[in-house]
Design an enzyme around this catalytic site. Structure first.
Site, PDB file in Angstrom:
ATOM      1  N   ASN A  16      -3.045  -3.054   3.130  1.00  0.00           N
ATOM      2  CA  ASN A  16      -2.286  -1.850   3.452  1.00  0.00           C
ATOM      3  C   ASN A  16      -1.101  -2.139   4.381  1.00  0.00           C
ATOM      4  OD1 ASN A  16      -3.685   0.236   2.043  1.00  0.00           O
ATOM      5  ND2 ASN A  16      -5.378   0.043   3.481  1.00  0.00           N
TER       6      ASN A  16
ATOM      7  N   HIS B 269      -1.778   6.165  -1.282  1.00  0.00           N
ATOM      8  CA  HIS B 269      -2.267   7.067  -0.244  1.00  0.00           C
ATOM      9  C   HIS B 269      -1.477   8.374  -0.188  1.00  0.00           C
ATOM     10  CE1 HIS B 269      -4.579   3.811   2.232  1.00  0.00           C
ATOM     11  NE2 HIS B 269      -4.945   3.888   0.961  1.00  0.00           N
TER      12      HIS B 269
ATOM     13  N   TYR C 232      -6.024  11.416   1.907  1.00  0.00           N
ATOM     14  CA  TYR C 232      -4.927  11.107   2.829  1.00  0.00           C
ATOM     15  C   TYR C 232      -3.930  12.262   2.929  1.00  0.00           C
ATOM     16  CZ  TYR C 232      -6.537   6.300   3.077  1.00  0.00           C
ATOM     17  OH  TYR C 232      -7.299   5.174   3.297  1.00  0.00           O
TER      18      TYR C 232
ATOM     19  N   ARG D 115      -5.335  -2.231  14.909  1.00  0.00           N
ATOM     20  CA  ARG D 115      -5.639  -0.943  14.282  1.00  0.00           C
ATOM     21  C   ARG D 115      -5.974   0.106  15.334  1.00  0.00           C
ATOM     22  NH1 ARG D 115     -10.255   0.411   9.636  1.00  0.00           N
ATOM     23  NH2 ARG D 115      -9.927   2.658   9.653  1.00  0.00           N
TER      24      ARG D 115
ATOM     25  N   CYS E 250      -5.654  -0.098  -5.068  1.00  0.00           N
ATOM     26  CA  CYS E 250      -6.293   0.787  -4.088  1.00  0.00           C
ATOM     27  C   CYS E 250      -7.580   1.314  -4.712  1.00  0.00           C
ATOM     28  CB  CYS E 250      -5.359   1.937  -3.742  1.00  0.00           C
ATOM     29  SG  CYS E 250      -6.015   3.096  -2.507  1.00  0.00           S
TER      30      CYS E 250
END
Length: 421
Positions: free
Chosen positions: A144, A194, A244, A90, A164
């Site tokens: 995700n 998102h 987002y 990440r 989500c």
């Protein structure tokens, strides 16, 4: 009823456990298995999970295992909340795109594609193991990028629904502002995972009064502040975008901002270290307050509601989920995965009808869906050219030189996770 959580060693898991304990009348779990390859984390999280159940007098049994096949055996539902490559991957997803002047984020843009490429093959392997163990088991995907991962699962013929926490977060926030019970708040929630907008906020159900204009008039500043967006954006749109959407509506501002502070991954890694130390305390028997800063708020309530509806009659009949489009948004293919209100039951999720969308939203949804088509193709078949095409199609990238540079960086940073590289 037996549930398995793959990625059960996540620091998220106590939030899920707390929900299972509090909402045991809605979802009566008899056995819960936490599955994770990281045995050290699993021991800490599993210990706290048992203490939470004990404190709340939950009679269910919690076990842990590093063996996926053993963990999913005879499970009625399997929740996926894994992170291939961990926080280190990440961290890279959030940094190398900035070198090309593009947003670095773990679920959208170039970083989101990298996560999809790492994740889809792993999730499909797990899903096949679930199918062999119990063909009737439901897979609930919280991993995700949820839209792409859920589509991969559905296209492979698995019984899967994507989940989500964005929608339930908005529902709870609006309920507080309106001083009503969350169950009274129905969202006109439309888009892709998102990439969603709250086009209406209705009291009492899908046909109830739309109080969104009142919310924006009375609380617009607070709503925009929570989104970290300029109030003018919310006022001009007259709807509430997911936070987002900031990566799209204020891309250059976000890129400048990200270049001046530590990555979110670095913050989360430090937080996880502290959380795991807390989880190891044998006196701790509830989720710590620090966990709220980790993310995933209300995930447990959403997961319980969805699992209860898929496995029985305990959940809400209408929920926001990720599932096949099936004509709901007529400008998308039927097999696109969208995030909307759906009727959920033992047979799965059936999207509710959605009014015709303004081209302002429909255009971006169509563009990102095209990217997701290419991203899934790259995740399933590999190859530099497929990665390049997906990056070029993404509206946050869209330039040849950017896509070229990002392709090389993506492959270089993820080679160990890409069988074809």
């Amino acid at each position: 009823m037996k549930l398995a959580v793959v990625g059960g060693g996540s620091t998220y898991t106590p939030e899920l456990i707390d929900g299972f304990a509090r909402l045991r009348d809605t979802l009566p779990i008899e056995e819960l298995v936490l599955v994770d390859p990281a045995a050290d984390r699993l021991e800490l999280v599993g210990g706290l999970a048992r203490r939470i159940f004990a404190k709340q007098d939950h009679a269910g049994r919690i076990t842990t295992t590093t063996d996926i096949d053993a963990g999913v055996a005879d499970a009625d539902a399997v929740l996926l909340q894994l992170r291939v490559g961990g926080q280190a991957a990440r961290e890279r997803d959030e940094t190398w795109p900035l070198e090309c002047g593009c947003v670095g984020q773990e679920t959208t843009g170039a970083g989101g594609l990298a996560k999809a490429l790492r994740t889809v093959p792993v999730v499909l392997d797990i899903a096949e193991r679930v199918r062999r163990a119990n063909p009737e088991a439901w897979i609930i995907d919280f991993t995700n990028p949820v839209g792409i991962v859920t589509r991969a699962l559905l296209q492979a013929g698995h019984k899967a629904v994507g989940l989500c926490n964005v929608a339930i977060g908005f529902q709870r926030k609006f309920a507080r502002l309106l001083d009503v019970n969350p169950s009274e708040v129905h969202l006109d929630h439309v888009g892709l995972n998102h990439l969603t907008w709250e086009l209406g906020v209705r009291l009492g159900g899908p046909d109830g009064e739309n109080v969104l204009p009142r919310l924006l008039a009375e609380h617009g500043e607070a709503i925009a502040g929570d989104l970290r967006m300029d109030r003018r954006i919310v006022d001009r749109l007259g709807v509430v975008p997911s936070y987002y959407l900031r990566y799209f509506y204020a891309h250059d501002e976000v890129v400048r901002e990200l270049g001046t502070k530590p990555s979110r991954a670095a913050e989360v890694a430090a937080m996880e270290k502290e959380l795991l130390a807390m989880y190891g305390d044998p006196a701790l028997d509830e989720k710590p307050e620090l966990l709220a800063k980790r993310g995933g708020a209300f995930y447990s309530e959403a997961a319980v509601d969805l699992a209860a509806s898929l496995l029985g009659d305990g959940g809400s009949p209408v929920q926001v989920v990720n599932t096949y489009n099936r004509g709901t948004l007529p400008f998308l293919p039927d097999d696109a995965v969208i995030e909307v209100q759906a009727r959920v039951g033992r047979d799965g999720a059936a999207p509710l009808a959605v009014p015709a969308l303004d081209p302002l939203y429909a255009g971006l949804i169509a563009n990102v869906t095209a990217y997701e088509d290419l991203a899934l193709d790259a995740a399933l078949r590999g190859g530099r050219d497929r990665v390049f095409k997906a990056l070029l199609a993404h509206p946050l990238i869209g330039q040849f030189d950017y896509a070229e540079g990002l392709t090389d960086r993506l492959i270089a940073h993820n080679r160990e996770h890409l069988a074809w590289a």
